[in-house]
Design a protein around this motif. Structure first.
Motif, PDB file in Angstrom:
ATOM      1  N   LEU A  52      -2.490  47.404 -25.210  1.00  0.00           N
ATOM      2  CA  LEU A  52      -3.747  46.742 -25.931  1.00  0.00           C
ATOM      3  C   LEU A  52      -3.301  45.487 -26.326  1.00  0.00           C
ATOM      4  CD1 LEU A  52      -6.663  46.122 -26.683  1.00  0.00           C
ATOM      5  CD2 LEU A  52      -5.923  47.293 -28.871  1.00  0.00           C
ATOM      6  N   GLY A  53      -1.905  45.296 -26.834  1.00  0.00           N
ATOM      7  CA  GLY A  53      -1.328  43.933 -27.255  1.00  0.00           C
ATOM      8  C   GLY A  53      -1.225  42.899 -26.329  1.00  0.00           C
ATOM      9  N   LEU A  54      -0.538  43.518 -25.057  1.00  0.00           N
ATOM     10  CA  LEU A  54      -0.282  42.817 -23.973  1.00  0.00           C
ATOM     11  C   LEU A  54      -1.559  42.247 -23.231  1.00  0.00           C
ATOM     12  CD1 LEU A  54       2.098  42.083 -21.849  1.00  0.00           C
ATOM     13  CD2 LEU A  54       1.445  43.963 -20.647  1.00  0.00           C
ATOM     14  N   LEU A  55      -2.504  42.991 -23.066  1.00  0.00           N
ATOM     15  CA  LEU A  55      -3.852  42.604 -22.685  1.00  0.00           C
ATOM     16  C   LEU A  55      -4.431  41.344 -23.322  1.00  0.00           C
ATOM     17  CD1 LEU A  55      -5.415  46.001 -21.583  1.00  0.00           C
ATOM     18  CD2 LEU A  55      -4.889  43.924 -20.106  1.00  0.00           C
ATOM     19  N   LEU A  56      -4.274  41.569 -24.802  1.00  0.00           N
ATOM     20  CA  LEU A  56      -4.838  40.547 -25.634  1.00  0.00           C
ATOM     21  C   LEU A  56      -4.241  39.337 -25.744  1.00  0.00           C
ATOM     22  CD1 LEU A  56      -5.991  42.795 -28.587  1.00  0.00           C
ATOM     23  CD2 LEU A  56      -7.444  41.615 -26.772  1.00  0.00           C
ATOM     24  N   THR A  57      -3.013  39.425 -25.093  1.00  0.00           N
ATOM     25  CA  THR A  57      -1.970  38.113 -25.258  1.00  0.00           C
ATOM     26  C   THR A  57      -1.989  37.363 -24.165  1.00  0.00           C
ATOM     27  OG1 THR A  57      -0.396  39.512 -26.745  1.00  0.00           O
ATOM     28  CG2 THR A  57       0.659  37.457 -25.481  1.00  0.00           C
ATOM     29  N   ASP A 161       8.279  44.167 -30.651  1.00  0.00           N
ATOM     30  CA  ASP A 161       9.478  43.331 -30.577  1.00  0.00           C
ATOM     31  C   ASP A 161       9.490  42.729 -29.152  1.00  0.00           C
ATOM     32  OD1 ASP A 161       9.896  45.762 -29.381  1.00  0.00           O
ATOM     33  OD2 ASP A 161      11.402  46.585 -30.972  1.00  0.00           O
ATOM     34  N   GLY A 162       8.622  43.271 -28.279  1.00  0.00           N
ATOM     35  CA  GLY A 162       9.109  42.679 -26.950  1.00  0.00           C
ATOM     36  C   GLY A 162       8.961  41.035 -26.712  1.00  0.00           C
ATOM     37  N   ILE A 163       9.583  40.610 -25.821  1.00  0.00           N
ATOM     38  CA  ILE A 163       9.769  39.145 -25.726  1.00  0.00           C
ATOM     39  C   ILE A 163       8.246  38.629 -25.365  1.00  0.00           C
ATOM     40  CG2 ILE A 163      10.690  37.328 -23.999  1.00  0.00           C
ATOM     41  CD1 ILE A 163      13.041  39.028 -23.693  1.00  0.00           C
ATOM     42  N   TRP A 164       7.495  39.544 -24.648  1.00  0.00           N
ATOM     43  CA  TRP A 164       6.110  38.794 -24.022  1.00  0.00           C
ATOM     44  C   TRP A 164       5.117  38.439 -25.143  1.00  0.00           C
ATOM     45  CZ3 TRP A 164       2.032  41.652 -26.141  1.00  0.00           C
ATOM     46  CH2 TRP A 164       2.680  43.129 -26.601  1.00  0.00           C
ATOM     47  N   CYS A 165       5.492  39.079 -26.376  1.00  0.00           N
ATOM     48  CA  CYS A 165       4.419  38.498 -27.424  1.00  0.00           C
ATOM     49  C   CYS A 165       5.113  37.391 -28.224  1.00  0.00           C
ATOM     50  CB  CYS A 165       4.404  39.810 -28.315  1.00  0.00           C
ATOM     51  SG  CYS A 165       5.579  40.273 -29.496  1.00  0.00           S
ATOM     52  N   LEU A 166       6.259  37.046 -28.333  1.00  0.00           N
ATOM     53  CA  LEU A 166       6.916  36.042 -29.055  1.00  0.00           C
ATOM     54  C   LEU A 166       6.190  34.639 -28.841  1.00  0.00           C
ATOM     55  CD1 LEU A 166      10.533  36.918 -28.842  1.00  0.00           C
ATOM     56  CD2 LEU A 166       9.063  37.711 -30.565  1.00  0.00           C
ATOM     57  N   CYS A 619      10.220  31.249 -17.355  1.00  0.00           N
ATOM     58  CA  CYS A 619       9.104  29.832 -17.147  1.00  0.00           C
ATOM     59  C   CYS A 619       7.764  30.360 -17.330  1.00  0.00           C
ATOM     60  CB  CYS A 619       9.394  29.352 -15.707  1.00  0.00           C
ATOM     61  SG  CYS A 619      11.019  28.746 -15.620  1.00  0.00           S
ATOM     62  N   GLN A 620       7.411  31.680 -16.943  1.00  0.00           N
ATOM     63  CA  GLN A 620       5.930  31.681 -17.150  1.00  0.00           C
ATOM     64  C   GLN A 620       5.489  32.129 -18.651  1.00  0.00           C
ATOM     65  OE1 GLN A 620       4.249  34.798 -18.273  1.00  0.00           O
ATOM     66  NE2 GLN A 620       2.230  34.108 -17.674  1.00  0.00           N
ATOM     67  N   ALA A 621       6.400  32.270 -19.397  1.00  0.00           N
ATOM     68  CA  ALA A 621       6.208  32.488 -20.811  1.00  0.00           C
ATOM     69  C   ALA A 621       5.910  31.152 -21.694  1.00  0.00           C
ATOM     70  CB  ALA A 621       7.473  33.275 -21.561  1.00  0.00           C
ATOM     71  N   ILE A 622       6.639  30.093 -20.980  1.00  0.00           N
ATOM     72  CA  ILE A 622       6.731  28.808 -21.378  1.00  0.00           C
ATOM     73  C   ILE A 622       5.851  27.720 -20.649  1.00  0.00           C
ATOM     74  CG2 ILE A 622       8.832  29.197 -22.768  1.00  0.00           C
ATOM     75  CD1 ILE A 622       9.922  27.329 -20.442  1.00  0.00           C
TER      76      ILE A 622
END
Length: 675
Positions: A52-57, A161-166, A619-622
């Motif tokens: 759920l958190g990943l989808l909302l992010t 604590d995953g990088i994807w939410c930082l 790069c996708q994260a930034i």
């Protein structure tokens, strides 16, 4: 419903603090989804919450299965984990008598705020609404108060604590900080000094050295008739800075001295003046935005000139002049120090954003600040010009870097050219050299990654002209920083290597000699922080040992000698100091890509592919489109190699197409031919 809720929402999700879902059970009644619905064990419940958190992010709350597996469960039996989490989340998000709101047909997707209200998205929307042009302080306050109430619930997805939410977590933390400061400013502007005092005290409890909060507190106390407490606050702040061996900010001292001279004593007069200044800014914003778009179009057509005013520029000047009240000069002279705190703080925030994550949504803010400060320059005394000019120039440099990172080379060139004009008017060789260096970097990247083959030589030639101008200024003036000279030699070497690649008549040894000469400039005249680095070198870290090896590796790749590039990158990996900090994400990604390019040229496909994928995720994260363009070129080289039919290569293509689509692929057909 409370806190900006939407009347149509079927579910309410709290992401600030503990992740919680509430179901609507009545017009104004909600019920928390119990723990057992998340999963039969705590581990399985965590899987469901992570999904759920990943989808909302993610953007538009949409993610592919490949991305989910890679982000959440890359090191375990991911299919099983995804199946369990999907089943539970689908059941949770199924309203009574309806289908589940979780779609898993082509991609995993959730609907927008109208169906699933999310606190973080609501807070961001309220802040954006509060900062819209034309919104007055009295209308801004309830929006900012509601947003602040949401932010005070806690950290975004605090148990993840995953990088994807930082990235999203950092973005919201910065928004919360801005919300605090803007609300304090709004309280002062509307005469609610008590509320401003309380908010400033709350900020200082978390950060006793918060300059802007100190200034708000000083003004709030003095306006309420507590000059003794204002004096104590001032002395305590000064003592605190001294104990931490930090220089005391001059603008705090300036504001306090003005308070002592009773220039800020009358609340009504001050608030009226501030409102007039705000109206002046807002009245000129629309004209400024039209002018900016006109600049960009004319530059693209090759007819843009800042030296000859256009009709649009004339309209802008008329709008500004006609909207200035007759007492603007007096008002600005009273509030320049306070405004400068705001402008300087916003610049530093955006600089930190660009250095560590993404600042692509801030270009409009930088443009407005440049415009606003340039109007101040016309109405203040000469002795007050220096700090204003520094901020205007810094904003132009930073805007050019952000636009370049977006692959918007036309806009980046325009900002760099603006910095050149401003530095020329200031007769400052050091600033002029930096501006020419940055414009040279824009032209070089434009030629390598953003031009047709016909235009490539022209752009690279323009970059060489700028770099040569920097070296000429360095010979004529001792104020040009040594590290800037070294960086210019390396970039000029890179540009000449790019020309040598397509024009065999150009000797490669000229480029290599320049790179060797830059060795003497490494870490010369050390620079303290990213802001100073930007002003003195046009970069965020200057020329250190690690940067030197990375630039040389890029040059070796450029001229087709990957073996030497690997040697340079091996030197970079062995360095323990004098290299890029962990939060310099773009530089880290560039080093990975340079390594991948060298390995690809050597035919070491598996390792090159692994590094390419790592760089793509980073790069996708930034949202660094400049680096994504480099990744796309590497991917296209993979397609033409003997490794091109591997599933891992297709996965890279799928990720690129999912995240960037026609931004990088000219047509759907070009994507489909990969399969």
């Amino acid at each position: 419903m409370r806190r900006g809720d939407n009347n149509t929402a079927l579910f309410r999700v709290w992401t600030l603090g503990a992740l919680t879902i509430e179901r609507r059970i009545g017009p104004d009644d909600w019920k928390v989804v119990p723990e057992h619905e998340w999963g039969s064990t705590s581990t399985y419940a965590k899987y469901t919450r992570s999904l759920l958190g990943l989808l909302l992010t993610y953007h538009q709350r949409t993610v592919t299965k490949t991305t989910i597996l890679h982000r959440l469960w890359a090191t375990m039996n991911s299919e099983t984990a995804l199946h369990r989490a999907t089943s539970k989340l689908r059941a949770i998000l199924t309203p009574a008598g309806q289908q589940s709101l979780l779609s898993t047909r082509e991609r995993f997707a959730l609907p927008d705020q109208a169906f699933i209200w999310v606190d973080a998205d609501a807070a961001e929307a309220m802040i954006n609404a509060a900062e819209m042009p034309g919104v007055g302080s009295s209308d801004r306050i309830p929006l900012l108060e509601a947003a602040l109430a949401l932010f005070q619930r806690g950290t975004y997805l605090e148990h993840e604590d995953g990088i994807w939410c930082l990235g999203r977590r950092g973005e919201l933390e910065r928004l919360a900080s801005r919300c605090h400061h803007w609300l304090a400013d709004a309280y002062l502007a509307t005469g609610n000094e008590k509320a401003a005092e309380q908010l400033a005290n709350a900020l200082l409890r978390h950060d006793p050295l918060n300059e802007r909060a100190i200034i708000v507190l000083l003004q709030a106390l003095y306006r309420q008739g507590f000059p003794r407490e204002a004096l104590q606050t001032y002395q305590q702040a000064k003592s605190l800075y001294e104990r931490n061996t930090l220089p005391f900010p001059a603008h705090i001292d300036t504001v306090y001295q003005k308070l002592l001279r009773d220039e800020d004593r009358e609340p009504y007069e001050v608030n009226q003046s501030k409102r007039q200044v705000q109206e002046t800014k807002e009245n000129s914003i629309q004209a400024h935005e039209r002018y900016t778009e006109s600049q960009k179009a004319l530059l693209q057509a090759g007819t843009f000139s800042l030296d000859t005013p256009s009709a649009e520029q004339a309209e802008l000047e008329w709008t500004i002049t006609s909207s200035l009240p007759f007492f603007l000069k007096h008002v600005i002279s009273q509030h320049t120090s306070l405004d400068l705190v705001h402008f300087r703080e916003r610049f530093l925030t955006i600089l930190h954003l660009h250095r560590t994550s993404t600042a692509q949504q801030t270009l409009q803010e930088l443009s407005r600040d440049i415009h606003s400060l340039e109007q101040y320059v016309r109405h203040i005394q000469a002795e007050e010009l220096s700090p204003l000019r520094e901020i205007i120039y810094s904003n132009a440099l930073l805007a050019a870097k952000i636009a370049k990172d977006q692959n918007d080379y036309i806009l980046a060139y325009a900002y760099a050219y603006h910095a050149i004009r401003f530095a020329s008017a200031s007769s400052n060789d050091a600033l002029l050299a930096v501006a020419h260096y940055l414009r040279g970097c824009v032209s070089l990247e434009w030629g390598l990654f953003g031009s047709s083959p016909h235009d490539m030589l022209k752009r690279i030639g323009e970059s060489i002209t700028d770099y040569q101008h920097v070296l000429k200024l360095a010979q004529e003036s001792e104020t040009v920083h040594a590290q800037l000279r070294g960086l210019t030699m390396l970039q000029l070497s890179r540009a000449q290597g790019a020309l040598a690649r397509v024009m065999p008549s150009i000797p490669i040894n000229v480029a290599l000699d320049l790179a060797d000469e830059a060795t003497n400039m490494i870490a010369r005249q050390p620079l303290e922080n990213p802001q100073t680095c930007l002003l003195m070198t046009g970069t965020l870290s200057g020329l250190h040992q690690g940067g030197y090896h990375l630039m040389r590796a890029s040059i070796w790749n450029m001229i087709g000698v990957p073996e030497q590039a690997i040697i340079e990158l091996s030197h970079l990996q062995r360095l323990q100091t004098q290299t890029y900090a962990r939060d310099e994400t773009r530089s880290q990604a560039w080093s990975i890509l340079t390594f991948a390019e060298a390995l690809l040229r050597l035919g070491e496909y598996p390792e090159a592919l692994r590094k390419t994928k790592d760089a793509l995720v980073t790069c996708q994260a930034i949202h660094s489109l400049q680096n994504i363009t480099m990744i796309t070129q590497i991917y296209q080289h993979f397609l033409t190699s003997s490794y091109g039919n591997k599933a891992e290569v297709r996965e890279i293509g799928d990720m690129l197409y999912e995240w960037y689509g026609k931004t990088i692929f000219p047509s759907t057909a070009s994507h489909e031919t990969r399969a």
